[in-house]
Write a protein that holds these residues in place. Structure first.
Motif, PDB file in Angstrom:
ATOM      1  N   GLY A 175       0.825  -1.197   0.000  1.00 45.35           N
ATOM      2  CA  GLY A 175       0.000   0.000   0.000  1.00 45.35           C
ATOM      3  C   GLY A 175       0.858   1.245   0.000  1.00 45.35           C
ATOM      4  N   MET A 176       0.501   2.215  -0.842  1.00 43.38           N
ATOM      5  CA  MET A 176       1.133   3.536  -0.847  1.00 43.38           C
ATOM      6  C   MET A 176       0.019   4.574  -0.774  1.00 43.38           C
ATOM      7  SD  MET A 176       4.200   3.376  -3.704  1.00 43.38           S
ATOM      8  CE  MET A 176       4.917   4.937  -3.179  1.00 43.38           C
ATOM      9  N   HIS A 177      -0.284   5.008   0.432  1.00 44.79           N
ATOM     10  CA  HIS A 177      -1.390   5.942   0.649  1.00 44.79           C
ATOM     11  C   HIS A 177      -0.863   7.370   0.567  1.00 44.79           C
ATOM     12  CE1 HIS A 177      -4.587   7.611   3.653  1.00 44.79           C
ATOM     13  NE2 HIS A 177      -4.822   7.989   2.410  1.00 44.79           N
ATOM     14  N   PHE A 178      -1.138   8.021  -0.581  1.00 51.57           N
ATOM     15  CA  PHE A 178      -0.768   9.420  -0.780  1.00 51.57           C
ATOM     16  C   PHE A 178      -1.860  10.315  -0.196  1.00 51.57           C
ATOM     17  CE2 PHE A 178       1.654   7.174  -3.923  1.00 51.57           C
ATOM     18  CZ  PHE A 178       2.774   7.944  -4.218  1.00 51.57           C
ATOM     19  N   PHE A 179      -1.522  11.587  -0.013  1.00 48.59           N
ATOM     20  CA  PHE A 179      -2.470  12.541   0.545  1.00 48.59           C
ATOM     21  C   PHE A 179      -2.643  13.720  -0.396  1.00 48.59           C
ATOM     22  CE2 PHE A 179      -0.933   9.939   3.879  1.00 48.59           C
ATOM     23  CZ  PHE A 179      -2.002   9.767   4.738  1.00 48.59           C
ATOM     24  N   SER A 180      -3.826  14.286  -0.411  1.00 48.04           N
ATOM     25  CA  SER A 180      -4.160  15.366  -1.331  1.00 48.04           C
ATOM     26  C   SER A 180      -4.057  16.740  -0.659  1.00 48.04           C
ATOM     27  CB  SER A 180      -5.589  15.156  -1.853  1.00 48.04           C
ATOM     28  OG  SER A 180      -5.940  16.146  -2.772  1.00 48.04           O
ATOM     29  N   PRO A 181      -3.519  17.733  -1.405  1.00 52.96           N
ATOM     30  CA  PRO A 181      -2.918  17.662  -2.739  1.00 52.96           C
ATOM     31  C   PRO A 181      -1.520  17.058  -2.692  1.00 52.96           C
ATOM     32  CG  PRO A 181      -2.795  19.907  -1.908  1.00 52.96           C
ATOM     33  CD  PRO A 181      -3.558  19.121  -0.884  1.00 52.96           C
ATOM     34  N   VAL A 182      -1.267  16.100  -3.573  1.00 45.08           N
ATOM     35  CA  VAL A 182      -0.035  15.310  -3.522  1.00 45.08           C
ATOM     36  C   VAL A 182       1.215  16.175  -3.621  1.00 45.08           C
ATOM     37  CG1 VAL A 182       1.255  13.425  -4.598  1.00 45.08           C
ATOM     38  CG2 VAL A 182      -1.241  13.315  -4.491  1.00 45.08           C
ATOM     39  N   ASP A 183       1.157  17.246  -4.408  1.00 41.40           N
ATOM     40  CA  ASP A 183       2.358  18.067  -4.597  1.00 41.40           C
ATOM     41  C   ASP A 183       2.755  18.818  -3.325  1.00 41.40           C
ATOM     42  OD1 ASP A 183      -0.089  19.646  -5.288  1.00 41.40           O
ATOM     43  OD2 ASP A 183       1.352  21.277  -5.439  1.00 41.40           O
ATOM     44  N   ARG A 184       1.792  19.010  -2.400  1.00 41.58           N
ATOM     45  CA  ARG A 184       2.099  19.771  -1.184  1.00 41.58           C
ATOM     46  C   ARG A 184       2.184  18.902   0.076  1.00 41.58           C
ATOM     47  NH1 ARG A 184      -1.842  23.466  -3.169  1.00 41.58           N
ATOM     48  NH2 ARG A 184      -3.174  23.208  -1.348  1.00 41.58           N
ATOM     49  N   MET A 185       1.483  17.799   0.086  1.00 40.96           N
ATOM     50  CA  MET A 185       1.483  16.943   1.280  1.00 40.96           C
ATOM     51  C   MET A 185       2.734  16.074   1.312  1.00 40.96           C
ATOM     52  SD  MET A 185      -1.223  17.933   2.774  1.00 40.96           S
ATOM     53  CE  MET A 185      -1.832  16.740   3.948  1.00 40.96           C
ATOM     54  N   LYS A 186       3.417  16.074   2.443  1.00 45.63           N
ATOM     55  CA  LYS A 186       4.744  15.462   2.551  1.00 45.63           C
ATOM     56  C   LYS A 186       4.734  13.997   2.977  1.00 45.63           C
ATOM     57  CE  LYS A 186       7.213  19.045   1.425  1.00 45.63           C
ATOM     58  NZ  LYS A 186       7.981  19.008   0.159  1.00 45.63           N
ATOM     59  N   LEU A 187       3.562  13.461   3.270  1.00 52.77           N
ATOM     60  CA  LEU A 187       3.499  12.089   3.819  1.00 52.77           C
ATOM     61  C   LEU A 187       3.041  11.070   2.789  1.00 52.77           C
ATOM     62  CD1 LEU A 187       3.680  10.386   6.500  1.00 52.77           C
ATOM     63  CD2 LEU A 187       1.204  10.691   6.661  1.00 52.77           C
ATOM     64  N   ILE A 188       3.646   9.889   2.838  1.00 54.91           N
ATOM     65  CA  ILE A 188       3.101   8.690   2.210  1.00 54.91           C
ATOM     66  C   ILE A 188       3.043   7.614   3.287  1.00 54.91           C
ATOM     67  CG2 ILE A 188       3.411   6.862   0.510  1.00 54.91           C
ATOM     68  CD1 ILE A 188       4.802   8.805  -1.298  1.00 54.91           C
ATOM     69  N   GLU A 189       1.870   7.060   3.481  1.00 57.72           N
ATOM     70  CA  GLU A 189       1.691   5.971   4.442  1.00 57.72           C
ATOM     71  C   GLU A 189       1.910   4.651   3.702  1.00 57.72           C
ATOM     72  OE1 GLU A 189      -1.472   5.000   7.986  1.00 57.72           O
ATOM     73  OE2 GLU A 189      -2.277   5.674   6.069  1.00 57.72           O
ATOM     74  N   ILE A 190       2.910   3.909   4.117  1.00 56.74           N
ATOM     75  CA  ILE A 190       3.212   2.624   3.488  1.00 56.74           C
ATOM     76  C   ILE A 190       2.574   1.506   4.318  1.00 56.74           C
ATOM     77  CG2 ILE A 190       5.033   1.002   2.850  1.00 56.74           C
ATOM     78  CD1 ILE A 190       6.842   3.315   2.283  1.00 56.74           C
ATOM     79  N   ILE A 191       1.808   0.653   3.635  1.00 57.04           N
ATOM     80  CA  ILE A 191       1.101  -0.420   4.329  1.00 57.04           C
ATOM     81  C   ILE A 191       1.618  -1.773   3.846  1.00 57.04           C
ATOM     82  CG2 ILE A 191      -1.134  -1.437   4.845  1.00 57.04           C
ATOM     83  CD1 ILE A 191      -1.130   2.016   3.379  1.00 57.04           C
ATOM     84  N   LYS A 192       2.094  -2.546   4.786  1.00 53.16           N
ATOM     85  CA  LYS A 192       2.614  -3.880   4.463  1.00 53.16           C
ATOM     86  C   LYS A 192       1.493  -4.906   4.556  1.00 53.16           C
ATOM     87  CE  LYS A 192       5.659  -3.571   7.751  1.00 53.16           C
ATOM     88  NZ  LYS A 192       6.746  -3.943   8.680  1.00 53.16           N
ATOM     89  N   GLY A 193       1.252  -5.617   3.448  1.00 53.76           N
ATOM     90  CA  GLY A 193       0.293  -6.711   3.473  1.00 53.76           C
ATOM     91  C   GLY A 193       0.872  -7.904   4.219  1.00 53.76           C
ATOM     92  N   THR A 194       0.066  -8.904   4.447  1.00 56.16           N
ATOM     93  CA  THR A 194       0.515 -10.098   5.181  1.00 56.16           C
ATOM     94  C   THR A 194       1.722 -10.743   4.515  1.00 56.16           C
ATOM     95  OG1 THR A 194      -1.747 -10.512   5.948  1.00 56.16           O
ATOM     96  CG2 THR A 194      -0.208 -12.357   6.042  1.00 56.16           C
ATOM     97  N   ASP A 195       1.750 -10.753   3.172  1.00 54.37           N
ATOM     98  CA  ASP A 195       2.821 -11.437   2.446  1.00 54.37           C
ATOM     99  C   ASP A 195       3.868 -10.489   1.856  1.00 54.37           C
ATOM    100  OD1 ASP A 195       1.585 -13.841   2.960  1.00 54.37           O
ATOM    101  OD2 ASP A 195       0.479 -13.861   1.060  1.00 54.37           O
ATOM    102  N   THR A 196       3.724  -9.185   2.054  1.00 55.23           N
ATOM    103  CA  THR A 196       4.666  -8.233   1.455  1.00 55.23           C
ATOM    104  C   THR A 196       6.091  -8.557   1.890  1.00 55.23           C
ATOM    105  OG1 THR A 196       2.977  -6.499   1.475  1.00 55.23           O
ATOM    106  CG2 THR A 196       5.264  -5.799   1.179  1.00 55.23           C
TER     107      THR A 196
END
Length: 285
Positions: free
Chosen positions: A140-161
């Motif tokens: 998972g790569m959860h970006f935030f809006s507006p992408v050009d200004r928001m500094k965070l990406i939430e990375i989500i690991k699946g069970t098998d990632t």
């Protein structure tokens, strides 16, 4: 760790176009921006160009910088173009059936080494990954809006990632000049789980007459130093999107704290979805 040389972004809406903009601007990698129609693609490109125009106006980029970035952007109506990339980022509607159908098709097209990432803000990554034969390369790569200004990406690991997949995406995220928040794979992850409860409770305060929308938002802005009030944020996200997320969270957890405030459905039934329709908790006309 795999090297990413090109990226396929599925969905040219607000989030997809923002992600594509971030990749061609910061990572300086070729992007194939995919959608179902030329109209959708053109709207996405127009958003990207509008963002660049603001950057030039603020002296953050030159005309030459923008010209080079746009040379890296390729629009496409053909999923087959995903085979030319090492990373697919999905940014389509927040419906698990739509996401699974897309990834099932892409799984047959892409190299076995291609990493699949979903921009979902609430759906379980592990559940979406079951539509593919590469659950170890799904993240998972959860970006935030507006992408050009928001500094965070939430990375989500699946069970098998796999660890290799995680490290590759972590490195790629740093290329985008973003900060990383890592979450395990539970519905809503960290950010949506916390944020949606605040938005929902603010809606209940308005629904029950505890305060006006302005007073509720002002309380959170000045009392808790939030840059935007929860009701204004809901309007920016879209009330239909907020309701969909709340329903997903309620279905997954069966916890009453995710029961959507009735005001969401009332406003949505009237066609008041927030900023995109000029009416939501606030009137933007």
């Amino acid at each position: 760790m795999n090297k990413i040389n090109a990226v396929f972004v599925a969905g040219a809406g607000l989030m997809g176009s923002g992600i594509a903009h971030s990749v061609i601007t910061n990572a300086k990698l070729p992007v194939y921006l995919y959608d179902l129609s030329d109209e959708f693609l053109q709207k996405g490109v127009d958003r990207i160009k509008a963002t660049f125009a603001k950057s030039i106006e603020k002296n953050l980029m030159t005309e030459g910088d923008v010209k080079y970035a746009l040379s890296l952007l390729h629009t496409t109506l053909n999923l087959e173009d995903a085979k030319n990339t090492e990373l697919v980022i999905e940014a389509v509607a927040e419906k698990i059936e739509i996401k699974k159908d897309l990834f099932e098709k892409l799984d047959k097209i892409c190299s076995k080494e291609t990493i699949f990432a979903s921009n979902t803000s609430s759906l379980p990554i592990t559940k979406i990954a079951t539509s593919t034969t590469r659950s170890d390369k799904f993240i998972g790569m959860h970006f935030f809006s507006p992408v050009d200004r928001m500094k965070l990406i939430e990375i989500i690991k699946g069970t098998d990632t796999s660890k290799e997949t995680f490290e590759t995406i972590k490195s790629f995220t740093e290329q985008l000049n973003k900060q990383i928040s890592v979450s395990e794979d539970y519905p809503g992850f960290i950010t949506t789980r916390l944020g949606v409860v605040l938005i929902n409770e603010a809606a209940f305060c308005l629904f029950e007459g505890v305060g006006t929308a302005e007073d509720i938002d002002l309380g959170m802005k000045l009392g808790y130093n939030h840059p935007i009030g929860p009701l204004a944020l809901a309007d920016a996200i879209g009330l239909d999107v907020c309701l969909s997320i709340l329903d997903i969270m309620y279905d997954e957890y069966k916890d009453s704290k995710y029961r959507a405030c009735p005001l969401f459905r009332k406003l949505i039934n009237a066609g008041h979805l927030g900023k995109k329709t000029k009416k939501g908790f606030y009137n933007y006309t």
